[in-house]
Design a protein around this motif. Structure first.
Motif, PDB file in Angstrom:
ATOM      1  N   VAL A   1       0.839  -1.196   0.000  1.00  0.00           N
ATOM      2  CA  VAL A   1       0.000   0.000   0.000  1.00  0.00           C
ATOM      3  C   VAL A   1       0.872   1.243   0.000  1.00  0.00           C
ATOM      4  O   VAL A   1       1.895   1.304   0.711  1.00  0.00           O
ATOM      5  CB  VAL A   1      -0.940   0.006   1.227  1.00  0.00           C
ATOM      6  CG1 VAL A   1      -1.566   1.374   1.438  1.00  0.00           C
ATOM      7  CG2 VAL A   1      -2.035  -1.045   1.070  1.00  0.00           C
ATOM      8  N   LEU A   2       0.469   2.224  -0.796  1.00  0.00           N
ATOM      9  CA  LEU A   2       1.075   3.552  -0.791  1.00  0.00           C
ATOM     10  C   LEU A   2       0.022   4.532  -0.280  1.00  0.00           C
ATOM     11  O   LEU A   2      -1.080   4.602  -0.826  1.00  0.00           O
ATOM     12  CB  LEU A   2       1.522   3.939  -2.203  1.00  0.00           C
ATOM     13  CG  LEU A   2       1.967   5.390  -2.420  1.00  0.00           C
ATOM     14  CD1 LEU A   2       3.237   5.696  -1.619  1.00  0.00           C
ATOM     15  CD2 LEU A   2       2.181   5.667  -3.900  1.00  0.00           C
ATOM     16  N   ILE A   3       0.354   5.278   0.778  1.00  0.00           N
ATOM     17  CA  ILE A   3      -0.560   6.288   1.313  1.00  0.00           C
ATOM     18  C   ILE A   3      -0.085   7.659   0.840  1.00  0.00           C
ATOM     19  O   ILE A   3       1.077   8.020   1.041  1.00  0.00           O
ATOM     20  CB  ILE A   3      -0.618   6.252   2.851  1.00  0.00           C
ATOM     21  CG1 ILE A   3      -1.020   4.863   3.347  1.00  0.00           C
ATOM     22  CG2 ILE A   3      -1.616   7.295   3.365  1.00  0.00           C
ATOM     23  CD1 ILE A   3      -1.018   4.712   4.857  1.00  0.00           C
ATOM     24  N   VAL A   4      -0.998   8.407   0.223  1.00  0.00           N
ATOM     25  CA  VAL A   4      -0.669   9.727  -0.309  1.00  0.00           C
ATOM     26  C   VAL A   4      -1.442  10.792   0.463  1.00  0.00           C
ATOM     27  O   VAL A   4      -2.654  10.683   0.645  1.00  0.00           O
ATOM     28  CB  VAL A   4      -1.018   9.817  -1.813  1.00  0.00           C
ATOM     29  CG1 VAL A   4      -0.638  11.190  -2.367  1.00  0.00           C
ATOM     30  CG2 VAL A   4      -0.311   8.707  -2.594  1.00  0.00           C
TER      31      VAL A   4
ATOM     32  N   VAL B   1      -0.018   6.697  11.086  1.00  0.00           N
ATOM     33  CA  VAL B   1       0.925   5.593  11.270  1.00  0.00           C
ATOM     34  C   VAL B   1       1.153   5.316  12.747  1.00  0.00           C
ATOM     35  O   VAL B   1       1.137   4.159  13.196  1.00  0.00           O
ATOM     36  CB  VAL B   1       2.249   5.895  10.543  1.00  0.00           C
ATOM     37  CG1 VAL B   1       3.334   4.899  10.938  1.00  0.00           C
ATOM     38  CG2 VAL B   1       2.047   5.891   9.023  1.00  0.00           C
ATOM     39  N   ALA B   2       1.342   6.380  13.535  1.00  0.00           N
ATOM     40  CA  ALA B   2       1.625   6.207  14.958  1.00  0.00           C
ATOM     41  C   ALA B   2       0.411   5.693  15.727  1.00  0.00           C
ATOM     42  O   ALA B   2       0.516   4.742  16.514  1.00  0.00           O
ATOM     43  CB  ALA B   2       2.101   7.525  15.557  1.00  0.00           C
TER      44      ALA B   2
ATOM     45  N   ARG C   1       6.107   1.690   8.468  1.00  0.00           N
ATOM     46  CA  ARG C   1       6.573   1.970   7.109  1.00  0.00           C
ATOM     47  C   ARG C   1       7.627   0.958   6.715  1.00  0.00           C
ATOM     48  O   ARG C   1       8.406   0.469   7.536  1.00  0.00           O
ATOM     49  CB  ARG C   1       7.159   3.380   7.026  1.00  0.00           C
ATOM     50  CG  ARG C   1       6.132   4.514   7.067  1.00  0.00           C
ATOM     51  CD  ARG C   1       6.864   5.837   6.901  1.00  0.00           C
ATOM     52  NE  ARG C   1       5.988   6.984   6.775  1.00  0.00           N
ATOM     53  CZ  ARG C   1       5.579   7.748   7.768  1.00  0.00           C
ATOM     54  NH1 ARG C   1       5.980   7.452   9.013  1.00  0.00           N
ATOM     55  NH2 ARG C   1       4.807   8.794   7.554  1.00  0.00           N
ATOM     56  N   GLY C   2       7.657   0.629   5.453  1.00  0.00           N
ATOM     57  CA  GLY C   2       8.634  -0.313   4.938  1.00  0.00           C
ATOM     58  C   GLY C   2       8.370  -0.543   3.468  1.00  0.00           C
ATOM     59  O   GLY C   2       7.656   0.231   2.814  1.00  0.00           O
TER      60      GLY C   2
ATOM     61  N   ALA D   1       8.303  -0.285  -8.683  1.00  0.00           N
ATOM     62  CA  ALA D   1       9.322  -1.031  -7.953  1.00  0.00           C
ATOM     63  C   ALA D   1       8.739  -2.221  -7.186  1.00  0.00           C
ATOM     64  O   ALA D   1       9.482  -3.138  -6.817  1.00  0.00           O
ATOM     65  CB  ALA D   1      10.036  -0.094  -6.985  1.00  0.00           C
ATOM     66  N   LEU D   2       7.434  -2.214  -6.948  1.00  0.00           N
ATOM     67  CA  LEU D   2       6.793  -3.282  -6.191  1.00  0.00           C
ATOM     68  C   LEU D   2       6.288  -4.431  -7.063  1.00  0.00           C
ATOM     69  O   LEU D   2       6.066  -5.540  -6.571  1.00  0.00           O
ATOM     70  CB  LEU D   2       5.594  -2.717  -5.406  1.00  0.00           C
ATOM     71  CG  LEU D   2       5.907  -1.764  -4.255  1.00  0.00           C
ATOM     72  CD1 LEU D   2       4.638  -1.002  -3.865  1.00  0.00           C
ATOM     73  CD2 LEU D   2       6.440  -2.546  -3.056  1.00  0.00           C
TER      74      LEU D   2
END
Length: 513
Positions: free
Chosen positions: A203-206, A219-220, A226-227, A254-255
């Motif tokens: 997943v990419l979060i924008v 995220v916290a 993240r990774g 890249a994924l």
């Protein structure tokens, strides 16, 4: 009360205690009711006809349960609908756990071809997802995903046949809300559920960068990490829209090679978690598709799987049928707590719990929410209720569970998928075309007329039950086998049409400032 003598075959009687029967087809005035009389007026298919006189204010029963109260005297043979049937208050006996019986587990667990992730969870699809922290980044997220759309750029995923797609799931929230309040908590819980969903390889979060729902805060607060499989971008830090789109495309590219390396393998049905939905219902929903789905759910649970019943406003008036099946008083009371929350919520907003059935539901023969609810709970089958969850909470129990959601299908299903549902089963009598990403959605039609009119959107015709060609149990077996086939990769009708990216609708609570 005794059932009518020799009821016409054009009518369906569901319980000997019922005051109404259901029309199999359009009934003209004078159509035979039973040996003692005729239908008094035009009765549309799926609608109710009175089997006996009912005085004003008296309860009216269907399924052997109260569906409303006569708003004026109803005569035998008359059409029963909004003109003479209304809501009313009455006591329900919750009888916590009195009908909770142990489920007999299958001797040989069923299997499907699933995708096993590194952490042991099992996926039914293999997507890369683009999520947004705020509506302000929706355009960028869609532009990134559009670069990989097979219908626009078929070459983009040509070398990656095991990747089901790159999807952008955007929403209208994320800013102008209380930074410490429940609305942000619920939004973040929903986004985190999708970010963790096994049907996403990555997943990419924008984000934009200045919104209330800061990505770092998301995220916290949700303990995300993240990774390589969870990446983030903000438009303001990256240097604008075009640069963020380019960076997002590069990150997804890249994924793809690693995402494509997945393989399907036989896994037990205990890894299947099915969200149960009904929308665009009609008078046949509680006779055909809903009980057939319930029969499939009983099979799923017997094989160790999980089913999520939801839509709290649409079990209203039938909640006592679920509390009786709760494995404990605590589980049952958690459900009633959510019902009471909805009553208070509606009172605070000057709303009415009977604002559903919708116009389409009423046209299909459903008069009150009590009637709709009694048919809707049939989707949950007959097994024990093992847990009650709040919206978008991670579902960890196996068996039949309940999740508190609105009745609006996209919002409800979004919560179920956030909770972990890797398949949706959706019954409809009016013709919903709903689809879902990243979890496939099966559509179960309630009548053969709908099937003939809209077969391109409906996966199963449960109208065969009404036509006498199939029993509820046989339909349940067919649906259960289709669940397994779909979980193994077989495409649903909505997937073939490309539905799913516009149906991500997190529940929006609270004031927008």
């Amino acid at each position: 009360m005794a059932a009518p003598r020799n009821l016409s075959k054009a009518l369906i009687l569901l319980d000997a205690r019922d005051d109404v029967a259901i029309a199999r087809e359009q009934l003209m005035p004078g159509t035979r009711l039973d040996d003692d009389g005729n239908v008094a007026g035009l009765i549309p298919p799926g609608h109710k006809v009175a089997l006996r006189d009912v005085s004003a204010g008296a309860p009216v029963r269907r399924y052997g349960q109260i569906i409303g109260f006569a708003s004026k005297p109803i005569r035998r043979g008359e059409h029963v609908h909004t003109h003479n049937l209304s809501m009313g208050n009455f006591e329900r006996d919750y009888a916590y756990g009195e009908e909770a019986h142990e489920t007999a587990m299958a001797a040989q667990p069923a299997t499907f071809l699933g995708i096993r992730r590194d952490d042991g969870r099992v996926a039914t699809r293999n997507y890369i997802g683009i999520l947004t922290s705020v509506n302000c980044s929706a355009t960028v997220a869609r532009a990134i995903a559009d670069h990989f759309r097979r219908d626009i750029h078929p070459e983009a995923l040509e070398r990656y046949p095991n990747v089901d797609g790159v999807v952008a799931l955007t929403h209208g929230q994320g800013c102008a809300l209380d930074a410490e309040g429940e609305p942000l908590v619920v939004l973040r819980r929903t986004l985190a559920g999708y970010a963790r969903h096994p049907n996403f390889y990555a997943v990419l979060i924008v984000g934009l960068g200045c919104e209330t729902n800061q990505i770092d805060g998301l995220v916290a607060s949700e303990h995300l990490e993240r990774g390589a499989r969870l990446r983030t971008l903000t438009i303001q830090q990256t240097g604008g829209t075009a640069r963020t789109v380019a960076a997002g495309i590069e990150q997804v590219q890249a994924l793809l090679a690693d995402a494509n390396r997945v393989t399907r393998e036989p896994v037990e049905a205990k890894h299947l978690m099915v969200g149960l939905q009904c929308g665009g219902s009609d008078g046949y929903s509680g006779i055909t598709a809903n009980p057939a789905l319930g029969a499939a759910v009983d099979r799923l649970v017997a094989h160790g799987g999980t089913a999520i019943l939801s839509e709290t406003p649409e079990i209203y008036g039938a909640e006592h049928l679920l509390t009786r099946r709760a494995i404990s008083r605590e589980v049952g009371k958690k459900l009633i707590t959510r019902v009471r929350w909805w009553e208070a919520y509606c009172a605070r907003l000057n709303a009415n719990m009977n604002n559903n059935p919708s116009a389409g539901n009423k046209a299909g023969g459903l008069t009150t929410i009590l009637e709709k609810s009694l048919g809707a709970v049939a989707k949950g089958g007959t097994t024990r209720l093992v847990e009650t969850y709040e919206y978008a909470e991670a579902v960890r129990a196996h068996g039949l569970v309940f999740m508190d959601t609105p009745g609006y299908d996209p919002v409800s299903a979004t919560g179920q998928v956030a909770g972990g549902a890797n398949l949706i089963c959706f019954t409809t009598g009016r013709g919903s075309a709903y689809g879902c990403a990243p979890s496939p959605s099966l559509k179960l039609g309630t009548n053969s007329t709908l099937w003939q009119r809209q077969e391109e959107d409906i996966d199963v015709n449960c109208g065969r039950i009404l036509d006498g060609e199939q029993t509820v149990d046989q339909a349940g077996e067919e649906i259960f086998r289709l669940m397994l086939a779909t979980a193994s990769g077989q495409r649903t009708k909505s997937e073939l049409h490309g539905y799913g990216q516009n149906e991500f609708v997190p529940w929006q609570l609270g004031a927008i400032m």
